[in-house]
Design a protein around this motif. Structure first.
Motif, PDB file in Angstrom:
ATOM      1  N   GLU A 139       0.975  -1.183  -0.053  1.00  0.00           N
ATOM      2  CA  GLU A 139      -0.102   0.031   0.056  1.00  0.00           C
ATOM      3  C   GLU A 139       0.989   1.330   0.102  1.00  0.00           C
ATOM      4  N   THR A 140       0.290   2.445  -0.440  1.00  0.00           N
ATOM      5  CA  THR A 140       1.066   3.582  -0.343  1.00  0.00           C
ATOM      6  C   THR A 140       1.548   4.013   0.898  1.00  0.00           C
ATOM      7  N   ASN A 141       1.056   3.725   2.158  1.00  0.00           N
ATOM      8  CA  ASN A 141       1.514   4.277   3.130  1.00  0.00           C
ATOM      9  C   ASN A 141       2.792   3.488   3.581  1.00  0.00           C
ATOM     10  N   VAL A 142       2.752   2.135   3.282  1.00  0.00           N
ATOM     11  CA  VAL A 142       3.912   1.254   3.453  1.00  0.00           C
ATOM     12  C   VAL A 142       4.904   1.727   2.469  1.00  0.00           C
ATOM     13  N   TRP A 143       5.015   2.150   1.207  1.00  0.00           N
ATOM     14  CA  TRP A 143       6.001   2.680   0.419  1.00  0.00           C
ATOM     15  C   TRP A 143       6.318   3.786   1.131  1.00  0.00           C
ATOM     16  N   LEU A 144       5.475   4.728   1.607  1.00  0.00           N
ATOM     17  CA  LEU A 144       6.148   6.220   2.203  1.00  0.00           C
ATOM     18  C   LEU A 144       6.953   5.802   3.662  1.00  0.00           C
ATOM     19  N   CYS A 145       6.399   4.782   4.404  1.00  0.00           N
ATOM     20  CA  CYS A 145       7.137   4.394   5.476  1.00  0.00           C
ATOM     21  C   CYS A 145       8.629   3.858   5.191  1.00  0.00           C
ATOM     22  N   ILE A 146       8.642   3.046   4.005  1.00  0.00           N
ATOM     23  CA  ILE A 146      10.020   2.621   3.515  1.00  0.00           C
ATOM     24  C   ILE A 146      10.752   3.708   3.320  1.00  0.00           C
ATOM     25  N   LEU A 147      10.232   4.800   2.397  1.00  0.00           N
ATOM     26  CA  LEU A 147      10.998   5.724   2.009  1.00  0.00           C
ATOM     27  C   LEU A 147      11.464   6.638   3.278  1.00  0.00           C
ATOM     28  N   ALA A 148      10.557   6.865   4.074  1.00  0.00           N
ATOM     29  CA  ALA A 148      10.941   7.536   5.261  1.00  0.00           C
ATOM     30  C   ALA A 148      12.132   7.012   5.825  1.00  0.00           C
ATOM     31  N   ALA A 149      11.989   5.700   6.188  1.00  0.00           N
ATOM     32  CA  ALA A 149      13.004   4.804   6.837  1.00  0.00           C
ATOM     33  C   ALA A 149      14.402   4.912   6.017  1.00  0.00           C
ATOM     34  N   TYR A 150      13.969   4.987   5.027  1.00  0.00           N
ATOM     35  CA  TYR A 150      15.697   5.209   4.235  1.00  0.00           C
ATOM     36  C   TYR A 150      16.277   6.484   4.448  1.00  0.00           C
ATOM     37  N   PHE A 151      15.526   7.418   4.138  1.00  0.00           N
ATOM     38  CA  PHE A 151      16.181   8.677   4.489  1.00  0.00           C
ATOM     39  C   PHE A 151      16.597   8.821   5.932  1.00  0.00           C
ATOM     40  N   PHE A 152      15.764   8.607   6.974  1.00  0.00           N
ATOM     41  CA  PHE A 152      16.165   8.613   7.991  1.00  0.00           C
ATOM     42  C   PHE A 152      17.386   7.734   8.433  1.00  0.00           C
ATOM     43  N   THR A 153      17.287   6.320   8.115  1.00  0.00           N
ATOM     44  CA  THR A 153      18.544   5.675   8.287  1.00  0.00           C
ATOM     45  C   THR A 153      19.857   6.381   7.646  1.00  0.00           C
ATOM     46  N   SER A 154      19.779   6.957   6.373  1.00  0.00           N
ATOM     47  CA  SER A 154      20.978   7.396   5.836  1.00  0.00           C
ATOM     48  C   SER A 154      21.233   8.789   6.441  1.00  0.00           C
ATOM     49  N   PHE A 155      20.485   9.656   7.151  1.00  0.00           N
ATOM     50  CA  PHE A 155      20.756  10.752   7.667  1.00  0.00           C
ATOM     51  C   PHE A 155      21.463  10.190   9.127  1.00  0.00           C
ATOM     52  N   LEU A 156      20.868   9.311   9.745  1.00  0.00           N
ATOM     53  CA  LEU A 156      21.520   8.928  11.287  1.00  0.00           C
ATOM     54  C   LEU A 156      22.920   8.387  10.802  1.00  0.00           C
ATOM     55  N   MET A 157      23.113   7.518   9.723  1.00  0.00           N
ATOM     56  CA  MET A 157      24.310   6.821   9.591  1.00  0.00           C
ATOM     57  C   MET A 157      25.275   8.061   9.217  1.00  0.00           C
ATOM     58  N   TRP A 158      24.976   8.827   8.540  1.00  0.00           N
ATOM     59  CA  TRP A 158      25.784  10.309   8.368  1.00  0.00           C
ATOM     60  C   TRP A 158      26.400  10.898   9.619  1.00  0.00           C
ATOM     61  N   ILE A 159      25.152  11.180  10.768  1.00  0.00           N
ATOM     62  CA  ILE A 159      25.653  11.852  11.855  1.00  0.00           C
ATOM     63  C   ILE A 159      26.637  10.897  12.741  1.00  0.00           C
ATOM     64  N   PHE A 160      26.287   9.712  12.826  1.00  0.00           N
ATOM     65  CA  PHE A 160      26.917   8.786  13.394  1.00  0.00           C
ATOM     66  C   PHE A 160      28.548   8.829  12.896  1.00  0.00           C
ATOM     67  N   ASP A 161      28.779   8.782  11.779  1.00  0.00           N
ATOM     68  CA  ASP A 161      29.892   8.798  11.138  1.00  0.00           C
ATOM     69  C   ASP A 161      30.733   9.956  11.345  1.00  0.00           C
ATOM     70  N   ARG A 162      29.785  11.107  11.123  1.00  0.00           N
ATOM     71  CA  ARG A 162      30.384  12.619  11.458  1.00  0.00           C
ATOM     72  C   ARG A 162      31.110  12.660  12.838  1.00  0.00           C
ATOM     73  N   TRP A 163      30.396  12.322  13.883  1.00  0.00           N
ATOM     74  CA  TRP A 163      30.712  12.389  15.308  1.00  0.00           C
ATOM     75  C   TRP A 163      31.566  11.325  15.992  1.00  0.00           C
ATOM     76  N   SER A 164      31.382  10.364  15.462  1.00  0.00           N
ATOM     77  CA  SER A 164      32.221   8.919  16.086  1.00  0.00           C
ATOM     78  C   SER A 164      33.584   9.452  15.951  1.00  0.00           C
ATOM     79  N   PRO A 165      34.503   9.188  17.131  1.00  0.00           N
ATOM     80  CA  PRO A 165      35.912   9.429  16.915  1.00  0.00           C
ATOM     81  C   PRO A 165      36.678   8.207  16.196  1.00  0.00           C
ATOM     82  N   TYR A 166      35.902   7.236  16.064  1.00  0.00           N
ATOM     83  CA  TYR A 166      36.399   6.023  15.512  1.00  0.00           C
ATOM     84  C   TYR A 166      36.109   5.909  13.911  1.00  0.00           C
ATOM     85  N   SER A 167      35.304   6.871  13.435  1.00  0.00           N
ATOM     86  CA  SER A 167      35.181   6.779  11.993  1.00  0.00           C
ATOM     87  C   SER A 167      36.228   6.950  11.337  1.00  0.00           C
ATOM     88  N   TYR A 168      36.086   6.958   9.929  1.00  0.00           N
ATOM     89  CA  TYR A 168      37.433   6.970   9.361  1.00  0.00           C
ATOM     90  C   TYR A 168      37.624   8.576   9.021  1.00  0.00           C
TER      91      TYR A 168
END
Length: 942
Positions: free
Chosen positions: A562-591
Motif C-alpha cells: 500500500e502507499t503508506n507502506v511505501w512512504l514508510c519505507i522511503l522515510a525509513a531510508y532517508f532517516f537511516t541514511s541521515f542517522l548513519m551520516w551523523i554517527f560517522d560525523r561524530w564518532s571518533p572511530y570513524s574514518y
C-alpha cells in the motif's frame, strides 16, 4: 315365233335355276347356323356391356354369314347381396336346364366385388365354361386363383380397358420420378384391387381414394387433407364431369410450380373447367386407325353409342369373339357331346363335372377383326392366361392449358400403349419435364448462429451450417425448399396438457415438411415426429459467464504494498541514511575522524551524506552496499538497515508472486456443482429450451424418488427389521436439481438468447448471472464476443438431427444423404467453415492462464524504471559536462601544498587548482593528505 318360244323357255330355266340356288342357299344356311346358349351375367349399372351384347345379337342376325344364332339368358347382379344374386343365377340356370337349353358359355361382365366373386364361385363349382371381363390381375380373382390346369382352359378372364388405364399412372410415376401421389377416381374406375399392386415396388408414397361425391366443399376438404399429407402430385381418374368438378374444387395456389395435375379418362372428349390458370397433363384413349371405320359403322348402323366408347367396343369384340370360339368348337367337334350339367342344388362341394374343353385355344385362334383395339392374349403354354390377357390400345398424352375457364391450348406430347408396365413414348421431353411438380419442401427453423443466420443477401434469406447442410442434401435427393422461422421461436416442447409448440407442432399439423436447426433428439419428440441420423456431434449443456476483467498495470508490482507502506519505507531510508551520516560525523572511530589509524586499509570510505544515501540504497540490492562504516555505531545502524531490508524484500517478493497468482485464480464458479452450492450468482436457462426441460425433469425425478423413499420409510406394514434397514441419518436422495430449479425460477428464465446475453454482460460482483444453454450456442457467443467465457464441462449431451413428419419418406432419403456426406468428410468441412474460419470470429486477447507467465502488461513498469534511470543519467551527464566547461573556475585539481607555502610549521597558502597566482611562482608544489600535518590553528573536536 320359234325364237320367242326359245327365249321364253330360257327365261323359265333361268328362273328355276335361280330359285334352286336360293333354296339351296337357304337350306345350306339353315344347316350351318349354330345355336349358342349364352348365360349373360352383368352388373346392374354396366350399360356398355348390356348394350354391347344386344348389339352383338343384332349384328349376328344381320350378318348370317357368321352362322350363329344366340339365345341369351341375362341376370343383373346385385352388388351388395351375394345370397340374392346366387339365388337369381341358380334360378335362371335351372330354367335353362329344364327347357333343355343349358348354357354353352357364361359371359361374365361383372366388374369386381361381391357380384364378381359370386359368379366366379358359381362357374367354378358347376364347371361352366366362362369368359369373364372382370377387373383384376393375377391373383386378384380369388375364386379362380387355385384352379387346376383343366379348369384354366375354360375359365378365362380378359381384363377390360378400364382395368388397364390406371396402369398409366405407374408409367408416369416411373418416367417422372414422382415420390408422392394422390390418385382420385370416380365410379367409372374400379380401384379396389389396385391399392397394393398399382405402385408396388416403387418408392412412391401414394394415396388411392374415391372422389368425394357430396359437394364442392367436401372435395375441397378432401384435397386439403391430401395436401397435408405432403402430396403435390395428383391423378384424377374419371369421366370428364368428375375431372371438371375436382379441378374446380382446387385452390388456385395448388396449380403453382410445385404441384402437378394429371387427368386420365376413358372418354374421348375434351376437359373443360372454370379455372383461371391451370396446366394439366390430359390422357385419353384413342382407337387404332385400321379399326376406326368398323367402329364407326357399329355406331351408326347398330347404335353402339354407350359411353365410354372404348368399353362398349371392348364388350362387343369380346362377346363376338366368345361366340365365334364356341361356334368353332361346336362345328369342329371339340365341344363335348351330351355334356353333363348339374344344378346348384346338386352340387355337394366336390362333384364338379369333369370338362375336357379347351376354350382357351379356340378363343385365342379367332381371327375376327376388332372394332377398337387388338386383343393381347397369352398363348404360351404354362403361362397364366387370366390376369395377363387384355385388349391393347393407345392413349394420347396431351398438355392442356386452361385460361379464363377455356382450354386455350392442347398439344400432344406422346402416347402410351396399354399394357402391364408399358413405358411412355414421349415426343417432347422438355414439355414433359415442365409438367413435373417441383419437389418443394416446407422448412421451419429457429434462428440460432452459426446453424441458422438471417441474411437478406442469401438466396433463401438465411445462411449458416444447417443451410449449407440442407443444400448438400438437396443436391443428392433433388428437391427445392422454402424456409421460414417458426412464430414462437421454439423447437418444440410439450406442456402439461400434452400439447406441443414450435417446430414440433408444425410437423405434427402437417404445416411443415422439415424442421431444421440445432434441434436436439429427445425421447418425447420421437413419439410424435421422426428424426434423421445425427448430423452433428453430441452437444450438451454448459455454463456461460462474464469474463472477469483483471485490471492490468505496468506498475502492478508497486500495488503489492500500500502507499503508506511505501512512504514508510522511503522515510525509513532517508532517516537511516541521515542517522548513519551523523554517527560517522561524530564518532571518533570513524574514518573521517581517524584517518591515521586506517591509513593502511585497502578501502578508505568517508560516509558523508551522499555516501550514506548510496550505501542504504545499494544495501537493498544483491550487489550490496559496499564498505561498511568503521565505527561500531555506524555498523549497528547498517546491520539494522540490512535486517530491515531483508524482511521488506522477502515480504515484497512473496506478496508479489501471490498477488499476481491470485489475480488469475479469481474464478468463483468452475462447474455445475460450484454453481449449485453458491447463492451469490444467479443462473437460469432459456424459457422453453431443452436445457430448461432437463433441469425441470431432473428436479421432478428427485422429488419422485424422495416420495418413494418417504413412503417406504413411513410404511406401517414394514417390520422393525425392514424399517431399520431404511433408517439413515443422511438424506439418501440428492436434492441438487430441486434447489437449482427453484433458484432458476426465482432468477426468472430469460425469454430469448439476446436477453440472456444482456443479463450476463450486466453482471457485477454483487449481482452476477450465469446462463445455462446449448454448448454450441454458448461456444459461438464466446467465439464472437471477448467479454464472455465458458465455465465447466458439458453435461446432458444429446445429438442434433433434422426433424421430419412421423412416417415421412424423407427420413430414409435424408439418412442416406447424411451418411454419404459423412463418408465424404463434408460435414467436417462445414464444421471447419462455420467454427474455425468464421469471419465473425472476434480477435480477443488471450486470457491469462494459471500456467502462463507474468505478462508484460503487469511487469512492464520495471522496464520503464530502467529507461527512466537511463534518461536521468543522460541528463546528469549533460549537466556535468556543462558545469565543467562553462563554470567561472572550470579547472579542478587535487589539493596541493607548495613547500614555499610552509613557513615555520605554518601553512601560508593552500593552492587549489592551477589558476592561482601563487602556483606560477612556486617551484616545489606537492600533493598531501588533508590532515598529514595539522595546521597550527586546528583544534580536535574531542
Amino acid at each position: 315365233m320359234q325364237y320367242a318360244y326359245t327365249k321364253s323357255c330360257r327365261n323359265i330355266f333361268i328362273f328355276f335355276i335361280f330359285l334352286k340356288i336360293i333354296l339351296l342357299g337357304s337350306f345350306a344356311t339353315a344347316q350351318t347356323n349354330q345355336n349358342i346358349n349364352v348365360f349373360f351375367i352383368n352388373d346392374a349399372d354396366n350399360e356398355p356391356a348390356s348394350k354391347a351384347v344386344t348389339v352383338v345379337s343384332t349384328y349376328l342376325k344381320k350378318n348370317p354369314s357368321y352362322g350363329i344364332s344366340i339365345q341369351v339368358d341375362q341376370v343383373e347382379a346385385n352388388k351388395t347381396d351375394a345370397k340374392t344374386l346366387l339365388e337369381s343365377i341358380c334360378s335362371k340356370y335351372a330354367e335353362s336346364i329344364d327347357r333343355k337349353q343349358p348354357p354353352h358359355v357364361v359371359f361374365d361382365a361383372t366388374k369386381s366385388g361381391i357380384a364378381s366373386e359370386t359368379v366366379k364361385s358359381f362357374t367354378q363349382a358347376l364347371g361352366l365354361p366362362t369368359i369373364s371381363a372382370s377387373y383384376g390381375q393375377e391373383g386378384d380373382l380369388r375364386q379362380w386363383r387355385d384352379i387346376d390346369e383343366n379348369k384354366q382352359k375354360y375359365l378365362l378372364q380378359v381384363m377390360p380397358p378400364a382395368d388397364l388405364i390406371p396402369e398409366v399412372v405407374r408409367s408416369i410415376v416411373r418416367k417422372m420420378n414422382i415420390t408422392n401421389a394422390a390418385i382420385l377416381y370416380d365410379d367409372t374406375f374400379v380401384m379396389d384391387h389396385k391399392y397394393k399392386s398399382l405402385l408396388q415396388n416403387i418408392q412412391t408414397r401414394h394415396v388411392i381414394t374415391g372422389i368425394a361425391k357430396e359437394g364442392k366443399r367436401e372435395r375441397e376438404e378432401q384435397i386439403e387433407k391430401l395436401r397435408n399429407l405432403d402430396i403435390n402430385n395428383f391423378f384424377i381418374l374419371g369421366n370428364l364431369m368428375s375431372i371438371r368438378m375436382v379441378l374446380e374444387s382446387v385452390k388456385p395456389s395448388y396449380f403453382e410450380r410445385n404441384f402437378a395435375w394429371h387427368a386420365i379418362t376413358q372418354s374421348e372428349g375434351e376437359v373443360s373447367s372454370q379455372r383461371d390458370n391451370a396446366t394439366i397433363m390430359f390422357l385419353k384413349p384413342m382407337s387404332y386407325a385400321q379399326n376406326r371405320d368398323r367402329f364407326g359403322r357399329l355406331k351408326t348402323t347398330f347404335n353402339l353409342n354407350e359411353e365410354p366408347q372404348i368399353m362398349s367396343a371392348f364388350y362387343f369384340d369380346l362377346a363376338l369373339r366368345t361366340f365365334l370360339a364356341i361356334k368353332d368348337m361346336l362345328q369342329s367337334g371339340a365341344w363335348p357331346k351330351n355334356m353333363q350339367y348339374i344344378g346348384c342344388d346338386e352340387f355337394q362341394g366336390g362333384n364338379t363335372p369333369e370338362r375336357n374343353i379347351d376354350l382357351r385355344s379356340a378363343f385365342s385362334m379367332i381371327q375376327e377383326p376388332t372394332s377398337y383395339g387388338l386383343f393381347e392374349l397369352v398363348t404360351q403354354p404354362g403361362k397364366p392366361f387370366n390376369g395377363y390377357s387384355y385388349m391393347k390400345f393407345e392413349m394420347d398424352i396431351n398438355v392442356l392449358q386452361i385460361r379464363g375457364g377455356n382450354s386455350v391450348n392442347t398439344k400432344s406430347i406422346g402416347t402410351w400403349t396399354a399394357g402391364l408396365d408399358s413405358p411412355l413414348v414421349v415426343k417432347d421431353e422438355e414439355i414433359m419435364k415442365n409438367l413435373t411438380a417441383d419437389t418443394v419442401y416446407r422448412i421451419f427453423t429457429v434462428v440460432q448462429a452459426p446453424f441458422i443466420i438471417k441474411d437478406d443477401k442469401a438466396p433463401k434469406g438465411y445462411k449458416g451450417y444447417c443451410i449449407d447442410l440442407i443444400n448438400e442434401i438437396a443436391d443428392i435427393v433433388h428437391f427445392d425448399y422454402t424456409i421460414q422461422e417458426v412464430e414462437d421461436g421454439k423447437f418444440g416442447n410439450m406442456d402439461e396438457k400434452g400439447e406441443w409448440n414450435g417446430i414440433v407442432k408444425k410437423l405434427m399439423d402437417k404445416q411443415a415438411d422439415i424442421g431444421l436447426g440445432s434441434m436436439h433428439v429427445m425421447a418425447e419428440r420421437e413419439i410424435v415426429i421422426d428424426f434423421t441420423v445425427p448430423y452433428y456431434d453430441l452437444v450438451g449443456i454448459t455454463i456461460m459467464m462474464q469474463r472477469p476483467q483483471v485490471p492490468s498495470s505496468l506498475f502492478k508490482f508497486l500495488t503489492v504494498l500500500e502507499t503508506n507502506v511505501w512512504l514508510c519505507i522511503l522515510a525509513a531510508y532517508f532517516f537511516t541514511s541521515f542517522l548513519m551520516w551523523i554517527f560517522d560525523r561524530w564518532s571518533p572511530y570513524s574514518y573521517q575522524n581517524n584517518r591515521e589509524k586506517y591509513k593502511d586499509d585497502d578501502e578508505k570510505r568517508e560516509f558523508n551524506l551522499k555516501e550514506c544515501l548510496w550505501f542504504c540504497m545499494t544495501s537493498l540490492t544483491p550487489q550490496g552496499g559496499g564498505e561498511a562504516p568503521k565505527n561500531l555505531s555506524g555498523r549497528l545502524v547498517a546491520a539494522t538497515w540490512w535486517l530491515f531490508g531483508f524482511i521488506i524484500i522477502a515480504s515484497y517478493t512473496a506478496n508479489l508472486a501471490a498477488f499476481l497468482t491470485v489475480s488469475r485464480l479469481d474464478t468463483p464458479v468452475e462447474s455445475l456443482d460450484d454453481l449449485a452450492k453458491q447463492y451469490k450468482i444467479l443462473y437460469a436457462p432459456l424459457n422453453g429450451s431443452s436445457a430448461m426441460t432437463y433441469f425441470q425433469r431432473m428436479a421432478n425425478i428427485e422429488q419422485r424418488f424422495y416420495e418413494i423413499w418417504k413412503d417406504l420409510s413411513l410404511n406401517d406394514s414394514l417390520t422393525p427389521l425392514e424399517r431399520s434397514k431404511l433408517a439413515v441419518w443422511d438424506y439418501p436422495v440428492s436434492d441438487k436439481y430441486t434447489k437449482m430449479w427453484q433458484a432458476m425460477q426465482e432468477a426468472q428464465l430469460p425469454a430469448t438468447l439476446e436477453e440472456a446475453v444482456e443479463r450476463v454482460r450486466n453482471s457485477t460482483s454483487a449481482t452476477g448471472f450465469a446462463f445455462l444453454g446449448d454448448a454450441t450456442d454458448i461456444r459461438y457467443l464466446v467465439m464472437t464476443n471477448c467479454d464472455l467465457q465458458i465455465v465447466g464441462e458439458e453435461f446432458s449431451r444429446k445429438p442434433y438431427a433434422i426433424a421430419v413428419q412421423q412416417g415421412s419418406h424423407l427420413k430414409d432419403q435424408f439418412n442416406n444423404a447424411i451418411l454419404t456426406l459423412l463418408n465424404k468428410r463434408q460435414l467436417e468441412k462445414l464444421k471447419e467453415k462455420w467454427w474455425k474460419n468464421d469471419e465473425t470470429q472476434a480477435k480477443c486477447d488471450k486470457p491469462e492462464d494459471q500456467s502462463d507467465g507474468i505478462s508484460i502488461h503487469n511487469i512492464g513498469g520495471v522496464f520503464i524504471v530502467i529507461f527512466v534511470g537511463i534518461g536521468m543519467a543522460c541528463i546528469t551527464l549533460v549537466f556535468e559536462y556543462w558545469w565543467y566547461k562553462y563554470r567561472k573556475n572550470p579547472r579542478i585539481v587535487d589539493v596541493i601544498e607548495a613547500n614555499s607555502g610552509v613557513k615555520d610549521g605554518k601553512v601560508d597558502s593552500v593552492i587549489l587548482g592551477q589558476a592561482g597566482k601563487e602556483y606560477g611562482k612556486s617551484g616545489n608544489t606537492v600533493l598531501r593528505p588533508r590532515f598529514h600535518q595539522y595546521p597550527t590553528t586546528f583544534k580536535p573536536r574531542f
